[in-house]
Motif scaffolding. Structure first.
Motif, PDB file in Angstrom:
ATOM      1  N   LEU A  82       0.497  -2.619   9.293  1.00 25.48           N
ATOM      2  CA  LEU A  82      -0.183  -3.306   8.658  1.00 25.48           C
ATOM      3  C   LEU A  82       1.056  -3.601   7.522  1.00 25.48           C
ATOM      4  O   LEU A  82       0.669  -4.223   6.277  1.00 25.48           O
ATOM      5  CB  LEU A  82      -1.374  -2.007   8.057  1.00 25.48           C
ATOM      6  CG  LEU A  82      -1.759  -2.212   8.748  1.00 25.48           C
ATOM      7  CD1 LEU A  82      -3.207  -0.469   8.546  1.00 25.48           C
ATOM      8  CD2 LEU A  82      -2.659  -3.315   8.751  1.00 25.48           C
ATOM      9  N   ALA A  83       2.449  -2.543   7.791  1.00 23.20           N
ATOM     10  CA  ALA A  83       3.121  -2.791   6.236  1.00 23.20           C
ATOM     11  C   ALA A  83       3.969  -4.063   6.589  1.00 23.20           C
ATOM     12  O   ALA A  83       3.887  -4.987   6.195  1.00 23.20           O
ATOM     13  CB  ALA A  83       4.315  -1.852   6.907  1.00 23.20           C
ATOM     14  N   TYR A  84       4.277  -4.709   8.048  1.00 20.19           N
ATOM     15  CA  TYR A  84       5.101  -6.258   8.110  1.00 20.19           C
ATOM     16  C   TYR A  84       3.781  -6.640   7.670  1.00 20.19           C
ATOM     17  O   TYR A  84       3.617  -8.970   7.641  1.00 20.19           O
ATOM     18  CB  TYR A  84       4.934  -6.280   9.553  1.00 20.19           C
ATOM     19  CG  TYR A  84       6.332  -5.739  10.249  1.00 20.19           C
ATOM     20  CD1 TYR A  84       7.728  -6.242   9.527  1.00 20.19           C
ATOM     21  CD2 TYR A  84       6.285  -4.644  10.844  1.00 20.19           C
ATOM     22  CE1 TYR A  84       8.736  -6.078  10.272  1.00 20.19           C
ATOM     23  CE2 TYR A  84       7.939  -4.709  11.917  1.00 20.19           C
ATOM     24  CZ  TYR A  84       9.008  -5.213  11.105  1.00 20.19           C
ATOM     25  OH  TYR A  84      10.208  -4.843  11.169  1.00 20.19           O
ATOM     26  N   ALA A  85       2.648  -6.462   8.254  1.00 19.28           N
ATOM     27  CA  ALA A  85       1.649  -7.600   7.406  1.00 19.28           C
ATOM     28  C   ALA A  85       0.941  -8.059   5.470  1.00 19.28           C
ATOM     29  O   ALA A  85       0.826  -9.390   5.835  1.00 19.28           O
ATOM     30  CB  ALA A  85      -0.415  -7.016   7.781  1.00 19.28           C
ATOM     31  N   ILE A  86       1.288  -7.297   5.442  1.00 22.54           N
ATOM     32  CA  ILE A  86       1.208  -6.989   3.814  1.00 22.54           C
ATOM     33  C   ILE A  86       2.048  -7.037   3.029  1.00 22.54           C
ATOM     34  O   ILE A  86       1.928  -6.803   1.855  1.00 22.54           O
ATOM     35  CB  ILE A  86      -0.210  -6.506   3.655  1.00 22.54           C
ATOM     36  CG1 ILE A  86       0.184  -4.862   3.076  1.00 22.54           C
ATOM     37  CG2 ILE A  86      -0.730  -6.403   4.149  1.00 22.54           C
ATOM     38  CD1 ILE A  86      -0.408  -3.759   2.248  1.00 22.54           C
ATOM     39  N   GLY A  87       3.436  -6.721   3.341  1.00 24.29           N
ATOM     40  CA  GLY A  87       4.495  -6.582   2.689  1.00 24.29           C
ATOM     41  C   GLY A  87       5.510  -7.275   2.244  1.00 24.29           C
ATOM     42  O   GLY A  87       5.458  -7.246   0.801  1.00 24.29           O
ATOM     43  N   HIS A  88       5.053  -8.498   2.287  1.00 21.05           N
ATOM     44  CA  HIS A  88       4.978  -9.989   1.270  1.00 21.05           C
ATOM     45  C   HIS A  88       4.422  -9.749   0.124  1.00 21.05           C
ATOM     46  O   HIS A  88       4.740 -10.866  -0.797  1.00 21.05           O
ATOM     47  CB  HIS A  88       5.715 -10.709   2.033  1.00 21.05           C
ATOM     48  CG  HIS A  88       4.708 -11.125   3.184  1.00 21.05           C
ATOM     49  ND1 HIS A  88       4.142 -10.426   4.336  1.00 21.05           N
ATOM     50  CD2 HIS A  88       3.058 -12.141   3.288  1.00 21.05           C
ATOM     51  CE1 HIS A  88       2.704 -11.127   4.349  1.00 21.05           C
ATOM     52  NE2 HIS A  88       2.527 -11.961   3.395  1.00 21.05           N
ATOM     53  N   HIS A  89       3.107  -9.167   0.324  1.00 21.76           N
ATOM     54  CA  HIS A  89       1.892  -9.345  -0.738  1.00 21.76           C
ATOM     55  C   HIS A  89       2.395  -8.587  -1.308  1.00 21.76           C
ATOM     56  O   HIS A  89       2.065  -8.666  -2.725  1.00 21.76           O
ATOM     57  CB  HIS A  89       0.583  -9.631  -0.386  1.00 21.76           C
ATOM     58  CG  HIS A  89       0.112 -10.592   0.488  1.00 21.76           C
ATOM     59  ND1 HIS A  89       0.391 -11.781  -0.291  1.00 21.76           N
ATOM     60  CD2 HIS A  89       0.094 -10.402   1.588  1.00 21.76           C
ATOM     61  CE1 HIS A  89       0.121 -12.818   1.160  1.00 21.76           C
ATOM     62  NE2 HIS A  89      -0.294 -12.100   2.127  1.00 21.76           N
ATOM     63  N   SER A  90       2.448  -7.515  -0.893  1.00 20.50           N
ATOM     64  CA  SER A  90       2.741  -6.062  -2.207  1.00 20.50           C
ATOM     65  C   SER A  90       3.989  -4.815  -1.863  1.00 20.50           C
ATOM     66  O   SER A  90       4.205  -3.937  -2.613  1.00 20.50           O
ATOM     67  CB  SER A  90       1.091  -4.867  -2.031  1.00 20.50           C
ATOM     68  OG  SER A  90       0.962  -4.551  -0.873  1.00 20.50           O
ATOM     69  N   GLY A  91       4.655  -4.889  -0.905  1.00 24.44           N
ATOM     70  CA  GLY A  91       5.799  -4.161  -0.560  1.00 24.44           C
ATOM     71  C   GLY A  91       4.951  -3.264   0.469  1.00 24.44           C
ATOM     72  O   GLY A  91       5.641  -2.997   0.790  1.00 24.44           O
ATOM     73  N   GLY A  92       3.519  -3.236   1.005  1.00 24.39           N
ATOM     74  CA  GLY A  92       3.027  -2.283   1.953  1.00 24.39           C
ATOM     75  C   GLY A  92       3.030  -1.152   1.596  1.00 24.39           C
ATOM     76  O   GLY A  92       3.813   0.086   2.594  1.00 24.39           O
TER      77      GLY A  92
END
Length: 297
Positions: A101-111
């Motif tokens: 999940l961190a890889y999935a949303i890292g570019h949006h919120s920092g995960g």
């Protein structure tokens, strides 16, 4: 949690150090003639003095909500289905759930996917406090959505935890022991976040989520038998509340919830303090060393 990028990609919203938490930095350069810009739902405006008045990113907050929804289903759901069969599988589910999940949303919120991590970043000055509050609010919504989904998936007769994976203080341990354990586990997590995803000297490249996910895994191997391992108040709130309303078992998880809020927040605060101290002390030591070198010449 977003990976540490090259200097050319560093985010510069309120603080030039901020590289970990702000979304969509590549589109930041797109602005109209009035100095206002819109990137998805990320809005900011340039003040007359050239500084930027950072508002909040709805996209980042919604990404956090979706991640918490999925994280509760993955982690607590695995506990519901396999807790009595394989506790190691539960540890892997929580740890690798964070990696994915961190890889999935890292570019949006920092995960962040954890209000304790969000709290640590705000305390350390790496995240705007307004964005932090916004993220936590949506994280809690995601936790309730995840717990609600699990309540549909697992009935009282199929839920091996009888509480949707709610954290509880084990009868063999007291509140003090659990408080210390949660504080340590959260410090471990936040320390790894700061050193791999935030620190300018990190060698992790685009792979901090791997180290961070393994930190979550390690914390679970230590604390799973103690209290189910929280180190994440937002992960605990939804299952505790929904599990108590479902009345499959007791409401001990809701009664113990304060420990799974206070312990992680203390651990996050210690990690944030260490990060700030390290950033402040290291330059001072460098200057002192140079002064001594010049004095000896």
């Amino acid at each position: 949690m977003a990976a540490h990028g090259e200097p050319s990609n560093a985010v510069d919203v309120e603080d030039p150090k901020l590289q970990f938490v702000e979304p969509d930095h590549q589109a930041k350069a797109e602005s109209d003639g009035d100095g206002e810009a819109l990137c998805g739902l990320f809005v900011w405006e340039k003040a007359k003095d050239g500084h930027e008045n950072h508002l909040v990113s709805v996209k980042a907050a919604i990404s956090e909500m979706i991640a918490l929804w999925l994280f509760v289903i993955i982690g607590c759901g695995t506990a519901c289905s396999m807790f009595a069969d394989s506790k190691l599988a539960v540890c892997f589910a929580f740890g690798f759930g964070i990696v994915v999940l961190a890889y999935a949303i890292g570019h949006h919120s920092g995960g962040q996917i954890n209000c304790a991590v969000t709290f640590a970043l705000v305390l350390a000055g790496e995240l705007n406090w307004k964005q932090g509050i916004f993220n936590v609010f949506f994280q809690i919504i995601g936790s309730f959505l995840g717990a609600g989904t699990l309540a549909v998936m697992f009935g009282c007769d199929t839920d091996q935890t009888q509480s949707l994976g709610t954290n509880k203080i084990s009868e063999a341990y007291g509140a003090g022991a659990v408080l210390v354990g949660e504080m340590f586990g959260t410090f471990l997590l936040c320390f790894v976040v700061f050193q791999t995803a935030v620190h300018s000297g990190s060698q992790a490249g685009h792979n901090p989520p791997i180290a961070i996910g393994f930190a979550v895994f390690l914390a679970h191997t230590l604390l799973l038998n103690v209290d189910g391992c929280s180190i994440n108040p937002t992960r605990s709130i939804g299952p505790a509340a929904v599990g108590a309303m479902r009345k499959c078992g007791d409401t001990k998880g809701l009664e113990d919830l304060w420990v799974f809020i206070v312990g992680p927040m203390l651990g996050a605060a210690i990690a944030a303090g260490h990060h700030k101290l390290w950033l402040d002390v290291k330059p001072a030591l460098t200057r002192l060393s140079k002064a001594r070198h010049h004095a000896s010449e």
